[in-house]
Design an enzyme around this catalytic site. Structure first.
Site, PDB file in Angstrom:
ATOM      1  N   LEU A  35       0.834  -1.220   0.000  1.00 25.94           N
ATOM      2  CA  LEU A  35       0.000   0.000   0.000  1.00 25.94           C
ATOM      3  C   LEU A  35       0.860   1.259   0.000  1.00 25.94           C
ATOM      4  CD1 LEU A  35      -2.888  -1.088   2.413  1.00 25.94           C
ATOM      5  CD2 LEU A  35      -2.889  -1.075  -0.088  1.00 25.94           C
ATOM      6  N   THR A 120       6.927  -4.565 -18.976  1.00 25.00           N
ATOM      7  CA  THR A 120       6.460  -3.463 -19.810  1.00 25.00           C
ATOM      8  C   THR A 120       7.164  -3.438 -21.158  1.00 25.00           C
ATOM      9  OG1 THR A 120       6.490  -1.045 -19.957  1.00 25.00           O
ATOM     10  CG2 THR A 120       8.162  -2.036 -18.578  1.00 25.00           C
ATOM     11  N   ASP A 121       6.486  -2.862 -22.146  1.00 28.10           N
ATOM     12  CA  ASP A 121       7.124  -2.693 -23.463  1.00 28.10           C
ATOM     13  C   ASP A 121       8.247  -1.644 -23.420  1.00 28.10           C
ATOM     14  OD1 ASP A 121       5.520  -0.425 -23.159  1.00 28.10           O
ATOM     15  OD2 ASP A 121       4.533  -0.591 -25.100  1.00 28.10           O
ATOM     16  N   TYR A 147      12.717   4.139 -14.400  1.00 29.92           N
ATOM     17  CA  TYR A 147      11.658   3.123 -14.280  1.00 29.92           C
ATOM     18  C   TYR A 147      11.899   1.959 -15.226  1.00 29.92           C
ATOM     19  CZ  TYR A 147       7.312   0.780 -15.529  1.00 29.92           C
ATOM     20  OH  TYR A 147       6.386  -0.190 -15.836  1.00 29.92           O
ATOM     21  N   LYS A 151      12.790  -2.112 -14.625  1.00 27.72           N
ATOM     22  CA  LYS A 151      11.939  -3.214 -15.124  1.00 27.72           C
ATOM     23  C   LYS A 151      12.768  -4.148 -16.014  1.00 27.72           C
ATOM     24  CE  LYS A 151       8.131  -3.874 -14.584  1.00 27.72           C
ATOM     25  NZ  LYS A 151       7.412  -4.596 -13.500  1.00 27.72           N
ATOM     26  N   ARG A 270       8.649  15.755 -20.591  1.00 32.86           N
ATOM     27  CA  ARG A 270       9.345  14.819 -19.698  1.00 32.86           C
ATOM     28  C   ARG A 270      10.776  14.624 -20.214  1.00 32.86           C
ATOM     29  NH1 ARG A 270       6.487   9.043 -19.524  1.00 32.86           N
ATOM     30  NH2 ARG A 270       5.216  10.015 -17.909  1.00 32.86           N
TER      31      ARG A 270
HETATM   32  P1  NAD Z   1       0.475   0.702  -9.807  1.00 35.18           P
HETATM   33  O1  NAD Z   1       1.517   1.698  -9.459  1.00 35.18           O
HETATM   34  O2  NAD Z   1      -0.925   1.149 -10.031  1.00 35.18           O
HETATM   35  O3  NAD Z   1       0.410  -0.411  -8.648  1.00 35.18           O
HETATM   36  C1  NAD Z   1       1.547  -0.947  -8.043  1.00 35.18           C
HETATM   37  C2  NAD Z   1       1.111  -1.675  -6.774  1.00 35.18           C
HETATM   38  O4  NAD Z   1       2.292  -2.294  -6.212  1.00 35.18           O
HETATM   39  C3  NAD Z   1       0.527  -0.751  -5.717  1.00 35.18           C
HETATM   40  O5  NAD Z   1      -0.624  -1.333  -5.155  1.00 35.18           O
HETATM   41  C4  NAD Z   1       1.630  -0.659  -4.667  1.00 35.18           C
HETATM   42  O6  NAD Z   1       1.170  -0.453  -3.351  1.00 35.18           O
HETATM   43  C5  NAD Z   1       2.310  -2.010  -4.816  1.00 35.18           C
HETATM   44  N1  NAD Z   1       3.714  -1.997  -4.375  1.00 35.18           N
HETATM   45  C6  NAD Z   1       4.674  -1.108  -4.748  1.00 35.18           C
HETATM   46  N2  NAD Z   1       5.834  -1.401  -4.124  1.00 35.18           N
HETATM   47  C7  NAD Z   1       5.601  -2.500  -3.375  1.00 35.18           C
HETATM   48  C8  NAD Z   1       6.410  -3.288  -2.530  1.00 35.18           C
HETATM   49  N3  NAD Z   1       7.703  -2.993  -2.325  1.00 35.18           N
HETATM   50  N4  NAD Z   1       5.856  -4.361  -1.913  1.00 35.18           N
HETATM   51  C9  NAD Z   1       4.550  -4.665  -2.120  1.00 35.18           C
HETATM   52  N5  NAD Z   1       3.731  -3.951  -2.908  1.00 35.18           N
HETATM   53  C10 NAD Z   1       4.253  -2.884  -3.529  1.00 35.18           C
HETATM   54  O7  NAD Z   1       1.045  -0.096 -11.042  1.00 35.18           O
HETATM   55  P2  NAD Z   1       0.276  -0.720 -12.297  1.00 35.18           P
HETATM   56  O8  NAD Z   1       0.111   0.330 -13.326  1.00 35.18           O
HETATM   57  O9  NAD Z   1      -0.878  -1.501 -11.833  1.00 35.18           O
HETATM   58  O10 NAD Z   1       1.410  -1.710 -12.851  1.00 35.18           O
HETATM   59  C11 NAD Z   1       1.463  -3.062 -12.361  1.00 35.18           C
HETATM   60  C12 NAD Z   1       2.585  -3.789 -13.091  1.00 35.18           C
HETATM   61  O11 NAD Z   1       2.348  -3.779 -14.482  1.00 35.18           O
HETATM   62  C13 NAD Z   1       3.963  -3.159 -12.885  1.00 35.18           C
HETATM   63  O12 NAD Z   1       4.893  -4.197 -12.777  1.00 35.18           O
HETATM   64  C14 NAD Z   1       4.186  -2.368 -14.171  1.00 35.18           C
HETATM   65  O13 NAD Z   1       5.560  -2.264 -14.445  1.00 35.18           O
HETATM   66  C15 NAD Z   1       3.476  -3.258 -15.167  1.00 35.18           C
HETATM   67  N6  NAD Z   1       2.958  -2.610 -16.376  1.00 35.18           N
HETATM   68  C16 NAD Z   1       2.137  -1.507 -16.256  1.00 35.18           C
HETATM   69  C17 NAD Z   1       1.584  -0.960 -17.412  1.00 35.18           C
HETATM   70  C18 NAD Z   1       0.642   0.228 -17.338  1.00 35.18           C
HETATM   71  O14 NAD Z   1       0.233   0.739 -18.376  1.00 35.18           O
HETATM   72  N7  NAD Z   1       0.246   0.688 -16.155  1.00 35.18           N
HETATM   73  C19 NAD Z   1       1.882  -1.514 -18.666  1.00 35.18           C
HETATM   74  C20 NAD Z   1       2.742  -2.618 -18.737  1.00 35.18           C
HETATM   75  C21 NAD Z   1       3.251  -3.161 -17.584  1.00 35.18           C
HETATM   76  O1  DAU Z   2       4.158   1.310 -21.903  1.00 33.51           O
HETATM   77  C1  DAU Z   2       3.841   0.743 -20.672  1.00 33.51           C
HETATM   78  C2  DAU Z   2       4.033   1.767 -19.577  1.00 33.51           C
HETATM   79  O2  DAU Z   2       2.957   2.694 -19.713  1.00 33.51           O
HETATM   80  C3  DAU Z   2       4.056   1.170 -18.176  1.00 33.51           C
HETATM   81  O3  DAU Z   2       5.197   0.355 -18.052  1.00 33.51           O
HETATM   82  C4  DAU Z   2       4.083   2.253 -17.097  1.00 33.51           C
HETATM   83  O4  DAU Z   2       3.987   1.680 -15.818  1.00 33.51           O
HETATM   84  C5  DAU Z   2       2.901   3.178 -17.335  1.00 33.51           C
HETATM   85  O5  DAU Z   2       2.931   4.254 -16.405  1.00 33.51           O
HETATM   86  C6  DAU Z   2       2.934   3.728 -18.759  1.00 33.51           C
HETATM   87  O6  DAU Z   2       4.088   4.576 -18.949  1.00 33.51           O
HETATM   88  P1  DAU Z   2       3.977   5.984 -19.730  1.00 33.51           P
HETATM   89  O7  DAU Z   2       5.101   6.831 -19.270  1.00 33.51           O
HETATM   90  O8  DAU Z   2       3.781   5.744 -21.186  1.00 33.51           O
HETATM   91  O9  DAU Z   2       2.553   6.463 -19.125  1.00 33.51           O
HETATM   92  P2  DAU Z   2       2.026   7.875 -18.595  1.00 33.51           P
HETATM   93  O10 DAU Z   2       0.594   7.670 -18.253  1.00 33.51           O
HETATM   94  O11 DAU Z   2       2.912   8.464 -17.565  1.00 33.51           O
HETATM   95  O12 DAU Z   2       2.128   8.792 -19.897  1.00 33.51           O
HETATM   96  C7  DAU Z   2       1.544   8.409 -21.146  1.00 33.51           C
HETATM   97  C8  DAU Z   2       1.948   9.445 -22.190  1.00 33.51           C
HETATM   98  O13 DAU Z   2       1.317  10.694 -21.880  1.00 33.51           O
HETATM   99  C9  DAU Z   2       3.435   9.751 -22.217  1.00 33.51           C
HETATM  100  O14 DAU Z   2       3.809  10.024 -23.562  1.00 33.51           O
HETATM  101  C10 DAU Z   2       3.578  11.011 -21.372  1.00 33.51           C
HETATM  102  C11 DAU Z   2       2.286  11.737 -21.653  1.00 33.51           C
HETATM  103  N1  DAU Z   2       1.747  12.574 -20.564  1.00 33.51           N
HETATM  104  C12 DAU Z   2       1.656  12.063 -19.308  1.00 33.51           C
HETATM  105  C13 DAU Z   2       1.088  12.800 -18.290  1.00 33.51           C
HETATM  106  C14 DAU Z   2       0.999  12.235 -16.881  1.00 33.51           C
HETATM  107  C15 DAU Z   2       1.248  13.855 -20.860  1.00 33.51           C
HETATM  108  O15 DAU Z   2       1.327  14.318 -22.026  1.00 33.51           O
HETATM  109  N2  DAU Z   2       0.679  14.568 -19.854  1.00 33.51           N
HETATM  110  C16 DAU Z   2       0.579  14.107 -18.572  1.00 33.51           C
HETATM  111  O16 DAU Z   2       0.037  14.812 -17.710  1.00 33.51           O
END
Ligand code: NAD
Ligand code: DAU
Length: 340
Positions: A35, A120-121, A147, A151, A270
């Protein structure tokens, strides 16, 4: 089947738990989640009486060992997941993403438990906008951010533990997810909740960066397909042919909410911002027969907007702090094309 889900109070993990409870009555779910700011017990509220929840850290070897020993499968979602945060303070990313994965691998190795690693990709770096190529399982790793480099490191540990110690692991690398329960620091929910709060959406750089969007339920159905039928040691790329540029996403959010599609701000880009991601998921589709259910991004987005509109109590108390974090990081209005 007893499944240990790490990070099950986060965005994708919580949706995975919901899908599993809904569609797999034979599965007993235990969630391990520390959490962090990104975790939210409320995301598991609707299934709370159907699962076991353990509040703890994946780097706690003793805790992890007891839970892994009692499981048939570990699905490892827990991570520090936000690129922008990793630029401000990389340490939690190194600790959770690398040391946490190491801790789990040592335990599944000891108890010979099946392990699926969520990645992640972004480990593949980025593509030019006009490059016809897409990422595949044979693309070389080339991560850009703290990040994505942590990964990538965790993926390498999984591959090494599989080859050297015979750990029964599979890996998946997925593109950008959208859907309910996503933290409002992330692009799509940030813009939806901005508009709902009377704040203009914020577009980084020139807004032409492309992400390959997939609905979170499609990601999770692919994870189950890999757990059920994936080959040990193999990596599967998960994607749903959903390339959209950021400006189009912002304009769509504004349109869906009945606002002028031009009512957004360009803001500071960014550092190191990846230009484009694109996934070739042929292996997953041909070898495991997986297909996405959400093929129309616009209607998936409309459903997501509806979810945030109907679940304001889930996000409202985090909005101010989230926006303050962006302001403290120096986010400021810009004019694209103009030197800053
Ligand atoms: P998120 O940040 O929403 O959730 C991460 C969860 O992990 C949270 O509930 C947090 O409390 C828990 N956590 C963090 N550190 C911890 C620790 N040390 N011990 C136990 N729990 C811990 O992340 P998400 O977007 O749901 O991503 C989940 C997974 O999917 C990640 O591995 C991320 O790299 C991968 N992923 C995400 C996306 C995306 O678009 N969000 C895409 C591809 C892969
Ligand atoms: O590709 C998979 C990844 O996608 C995951 O591994 C990550 O956990 C997940 O957070 C996501 O990464 P991105 O960096 O692509 O996602 P984010 O939502 O931060 O941003 C998506 C795109 O939008 C990126 O090009 C940055 C842009 N952005 C983001 C924010 C927060 C904006 O233009 N404005 C914003 O306010």
């Amino acid at each position: 089947m007893r499944v240990l889900v790490t990070g099950g109070a986060g965005f994708i993990g919580a949706n995975f738990v919901h899908q599993t409870v809904r569609e797999r009555p034979d599965v007993q779910v235990t969630v391990l989640d520390s959490l962090t700011y990104a975790g939210n017990r409320a995301s598991l509220g609707p299934v709370a009486d159907r699962i076991d929840f353990v509040h703890g850290d994946i780097t706690n070897a003793d805790l992890v060992d007891g839970l892994v020993a009692a499981s048939d499968v570990v699905v490892h979602f827990a991570a520090e997941s936000h690129n922008d945060n990793s630029l401000g303070d990389p340490w939690p990313f190194v600790h959770t993403n690398i040391v946490g994965t190491y801790t789990l691998l040592e335990s599944v190795r000891k108890h010979d438990v099946r392990y699926h690693h969520i990645s992640t990709d972004e480990v593949y770096g980025d593509l030019e906008l006009d490059d016809p190529a897409r990422f595949s399982e044979s693309t070389a790793y080339n991560p850009s951010s703290p990040y994505s480099s942590t990964k990538a490191s965790s993926d390498m540990l999984v591959r090494a533990w599989t080859r050297s110690f015979g750990v029964r692991a599979t890996l998946s690398n997925c593109s950008n997810n959208y859907g309910p329960y996503q933290h409002i620091e992330k692009f799509i929910p940030r813009q939806i909740t901005n508009v709902l709060s009377g704040i203009k959406p914020k577009l980084y750089g020139d807004g032409r960066n492309v992400r390959d969007w997939i609905h979170v339920d499609d990601h999770n159905s692919a994870v189950w397909a890999i757990i059920d039928g994936g080959e040990i040691g193999h990596t599967y790329l998960i994607g749903a042919d959903g390339e959209v540029d950021n400006r189009t996403v912002v304009e769509s959010v504004l349109e869906v909410l009945g606002e002028n599609p031009d009512a957004f701000d360009f803001v500071t880009d960014r550092p190191g911002h990846d230009r484009r991601y694109a996934i070739d998921s042929t292996r997953l589709r041909t070898e495991l027969g997986w297909e996405p259910r959400y093929r129309d991004f616009r209607s998936g987005l409309e459903a997501t907007v509806d979810w945030y509109r109907s679940n304001e109590s889930w996000w409202r108390d985090r909005k101010e702090a989230t926006e303050k974090k962006y302001a403290a990081a120096g986010e400021a209005k810009t004019t694209p094309g103009k030197a800053t």
